[in-house]
Design a protein around this motif. Structure first.
Motif, PDB file in Angstrom:
ATOM      1  N   GLY A  23      -1.399  -0.854   8.281  1.00 57.87           N
ATOM      2  CA  GLY A  23      -2.145  -0.894   7.112  1.00 57.87           C
ATOM      3  C   GLY A  23      -1.374  -0.394   5.967  1.00 57.87           C
ATOM      4  N   ALA A  32      -0.383  -8.313  10.736  1.00 56.81           N
ATOM      5  CA  ALA A  32      -0.684  -8.094  12.008  1.00 56.81           C
ATOM      6  C   ALA A  32      -1.935  -6.992  12.022  1.00 56.81           C
ATOM      7  N   SER A  33      -2.686  -6.942  13.205  1.00 56.10           N
ATOM      8  CA  SER A  33      -4.062  -6.088  13.208  1.00 56.10           C
ATOM      9  C   SER A  33      -4.046  -5.307  14.294  1.00 56.10           C
ATOM     10  N   ALA A  34      -4.540  -3.940  13.975  1.00 52.38           N
ATOM     11  CA  ALA A  34      -4.541  -3.097  15.291  1.00 52.38           C
ATOM     12  C   ALA A  34      -5.822  -2.977  15.618  1.00 52.38           C
ATOM     13  N   ASP A  74      -0.002  -5.115   7.820  1.00 51.36           N
ATOM     14  CA  ASP A  74      -1.329  -5.131   7.187  1.00 51.36           C
ATOM     15  C   ASP A  74      -2.181  -6.132   7.795  1.00 51.36           C
ATOM     16  N   THR A  75      -3.386  -6.308   7.934  1.00 58.63           N
ATOM     17  CA  THR A  75      -4.386  -7.521   8.538  1.00 58.63           C
ATOM     18  C   THR A  75      -4.554  -8.356   7.450  1.00 58.63           C
ATOM     19  N   MET A 125      -3.416   2.982  -5.473  1.00 53.63           N
ATOM     20  CA  MET A 125      -2.213   3.656  -5.054  1.00 53.63           C
ATOM     21  C   MET A 125      -1.025   3.715  -5.855  1.00 53.63           C
ATOM     22  N   PHE A 150     -10.940  -7.102   3.745  1.00 61.87           N
ATOM     23  CA  PHE A 150      -9.956  -6.703   3.064  1.00 61.87           C
ATOM     24  C   PHE A 150      -9.346  -7.809   1.947  1.00 61.87           C
ATOM     25  N   SER A 153      -2.270   5.845   8.180  1.00 68.98           N
ATOM     26  CA  SER A 153      -2.503   6.695   6.993  1.00 68.98           C
ATOM     27  C   SER A 153      -3.734   5.688   6.405  1.00 68.98           C
ATOM     28  N   GLU A 154      -5.154   6.528   6.524  1.00 71.26           N
ATOM     29  CA  GLU A 154      -6.126   5.712   5.753  1.00 71.26           C
ATOM     30  C   GLU A 154      -6.378   4.103   6.261  1.00 71.26           C
ATOM     31  N   TYR A 164      -8.870  -7.379  -1.902  1.00 65.29           N
ATOM     32  CA  TYR A 164      -7.612  -7.817  -2.822  1.00 65.29           C
ATOM     33  C   TYR A 164      -7.903  -9.025  -3.542  1.00 65.29           C
ATOM     34  N   TYR A 222       1.023  11.315  -0.990  1.00 66.99           N
ATOM     35  CA  TYR A 222       2.131  10.953  -0.448  1.00 66.99           C
ATOM     36  C   TYR A 222       3.293  12.020  -0.203  1.00 66.99           C
ATOM     37  N   TYR A 257     -11.555   2.214   9.753  1.00 64.87           N
ATOM     38  CA  TYR A 257     -11.903   0.879   9.953  1.00 64.87           C
ATOM     39  C   TYR A 257     -12.189   0.513  11.220  1.00 64.87           C
ATOM     40  N   SER A 260      -0.991  -1.831   2.715  1.00 70.33           N
ATOM     41  CA  SER A 260      -1.707  -2.373   1.624  1.00 70.33           C
ATOM     42  C   SER A 260      -0.518  -2.770   0.738  1.00 70.33           C
ATOM     43  N   GLU A 266       4.180   1.545   9.886  1.00 71.95           N
ATOM     44  CA  GLU A 266       3.125   1.886   9.210  1.00 71.95           C
ATOM     45  C   GLU A 266       2.092   0.932   9.603  1.00 71.95           C
TER      46      GLU A 266
HETATM   47  C1  LIG Z   1      -6.531   2.274   2.154  1.00 75.10           C
HETATM   48  S1  LIG Z   1      -5.278   1.130   2.485  1.00 75.10           S
HETATM   49  C2  LIG Z   1      -4.162   2.225   3.107  1.00 75.10           C
HETATM   50  C3  LIG Z   1      -2.584   1.986   2.682  1.00 75.10           C
HETATM   51  C4  LIG Z   1      -1.486   2.955   3.042  1.00 75.10           C
HETATM   52  N1  LIG Z   1      -1.555   2.996   4.585  1.00 75.10           N
HETATM   53  C5  LIG Z   1      -1.834   4.252   2.262  1.00 75.10           C
HETATM   54  O1  LIG Z   1      -2.102   5.167   2.994  1.00 75.10           O
HETATM   55  O2  LIG Z   1      -1.599   4.458   1.203  1.00 75.10           O
HETATM   56  C6  LIG Z   1      -5.678   0.418   4.129  1.00 75.10           C
HETATM   57  C7  LIG Z   1      -5.072  -1.165   4.521  1.00 75.10           C
HETATM   58  O3  LIG Z   1      -5.301  -1.324   5.947  1.00 75.10           O
HETATM   59  C8  LIG Z   1      -5.368  -2.373   6.223  1.00 75.10           C
HETATM   60  N2  LIG Z   1      -6.064  -2.689   7.318  1.00 75.10           N
HETATM   61  C9  LIG Z   1      -7.370  -2.389   7.754  1.00 75.10           C
HETATM   62  N3  LIG Z   1      -7.623  -2.459   9.093  1.00 75.10           N
HETATM   63  C10 LIG Z   1      -6.527  -3.032   9.642  1.00 75.10           C
HETATM   64  C11 LIG Z   1      -5.990  -2.995  11.134  1.00 75.10           C
HETATM   65  N4  LIG Z   1      -6.961  -3.017  12.011  1.00 75.10           N
HETATM   66  N5  LIG Z   1      -4.936  -3.389  11.184  1.00 75.10           N
HETATM   67  C12 LIG Z   1      -3.876  -3.413  10.147  1.00 75.10           C
HETATM   68  N6  LIG Z   1      -4.158  -3.155   8.849  1.00 75.10           N
HETATM   69  C13 LIG Z   1      -5.527  -2.868   8.716  1.00 75.10           C
HETATM   70  C14 LIG Z   1      -6.197  -2.885   5.026  1.00 75.10           C
HETATM   71  O4  LIG Z   1      -6.025  -4.383   4.655  1.00 75.10           O
HETATM   72  C15 LIG Z   1      -5.763  -2.171   3.878  1.00 75.10           C
HETATM   73  O5  LIG Z   1      -4.636  -2.934   3.275  1.00 75.10           O
END
Ligand SMILES: C[S@@+](CC[C@H](N)C(=O)[O-])C[C@H]1O[C@@H](n2cnc3c(N)ncnc32)[C@H](O)[C@@H]1O
Length: 204
Positions: free
Chosen positions: A50, A95-97, A71-72, A21, A8, A111-112, A12, A31, A116, A52, A48
């Motif tokens: 991820g 933070a990463s999930a 966000d990761t 977005m 990611f 959301s989205e 960016y 949205y 991944y 972005s 929320e």
């Molecule tokens: C497509 S964007 C979604 C943005 C927003 N949630 C939306 O629906 O408009 C995905 C984002 O998730 C982040 N991401 C991906 N894997 C992740 C994880 N395991 N934990 C946290 N963030 C993550 C990416 O860096 C990216 O910024």
């Protein structure tokens, strides 16, 4: 393998808003759909995963007393922090999930982001979701359906896993050629009233 922060960060580095977005009608409409199905007018603690650049986050901020956005990617965190500067109740964190366990919340928005994760990480996250969402809390999941070669899973596969693994009633399911949206309330599966917005307002 789940996609890591490096994947990611590269996106960016070459684009300010990689999925457009801030500007796409597709995203704005999605949205609107996402916030419209949330069954409660207001939530205490929201998360929320991820976020972005923070566009959906900004909309969720108006429904939560306190909202955390993860966000990761450090770059995404910086952009979302700038976007959300006018929202005092919002905290943006790197933070990463599922590596960072989910905190206890009233609203969880995925959301989205789940396509991944590889199936093993998705199952780990699912276990966290079942305990992190407070009783009567809301889980919203929304995902793009078309396959993307780099992603470990499709949106359809993600929602199939969620539907099979969550013991809660659904408030709403929305299906389009491009996206799937599911919304659950943390309550026993047979408790139809728990998932009814009308019942919450004593309309039946
Ligand atoms: C497509 S964007 C979604 C943005 C927003 N949630 C939306 O629906 O408009 C995905 C984002 O998730 C982040 N991401 C991906 N894997 C992740 C994880 N395991 N934990 C946290 N963030 C993550 C990416 O860096 C990216 O910024």
């Amino acid at each position: 393998m789940s996609l890591d922060a490096g994947f990611f960060d590269e996106m960016y580095a070459v684009a300010d808003d990689p999925w457009s977005m801030r500007t796409r009608w597709y995203e704005r409409r999605k949205y609107d759909l996402s916030t419209a199905v949330l069954p409660r007018r207001r939530y205490g603690d929201g998360l929320e995963v991820g976020c972005s650049v923070g566009e959906l986050t900004a909309r969720l901020a108006g429904r939560c007393d306190r909202l955390t956005a993860w966000d990761t990617s450090a770059t995404a965190v910086a952009r979302a922090t700038a976007r959300l500067a006018g929202h005092p109740g919002v905290r943006v964190e790197q933070a990463s999930a599922p590596a960072t366990p989910l905190p206890s919340v009233d609203l969880l928005v995925l959301s989205e982001v789940l396509y991944y994760l590889d199936p093993g990480d998705l199952q780990t996250l699912l276990g966290q979701v079942r305990t992190a969402l407070r009783p009567d809390g809301t889980l919203l999941a929304v995902h793009w359906r078309h396959p993307v070669p780099e992603y470990p899973q499709t949106g359809d596969a993600v929602h199939e896993t969620l539907r099979a693994g969550l013991p809660w009633p659904r408030v709403a399911t929305h299906e389009e050629p491009d996206l799937l949206l599911d919304c659950w309330v943390a309550a026993p599966a047979a408790d139809v009233r728990a998932a009814s917005v009308a019942a919450a307002e004593q309309l039946w």
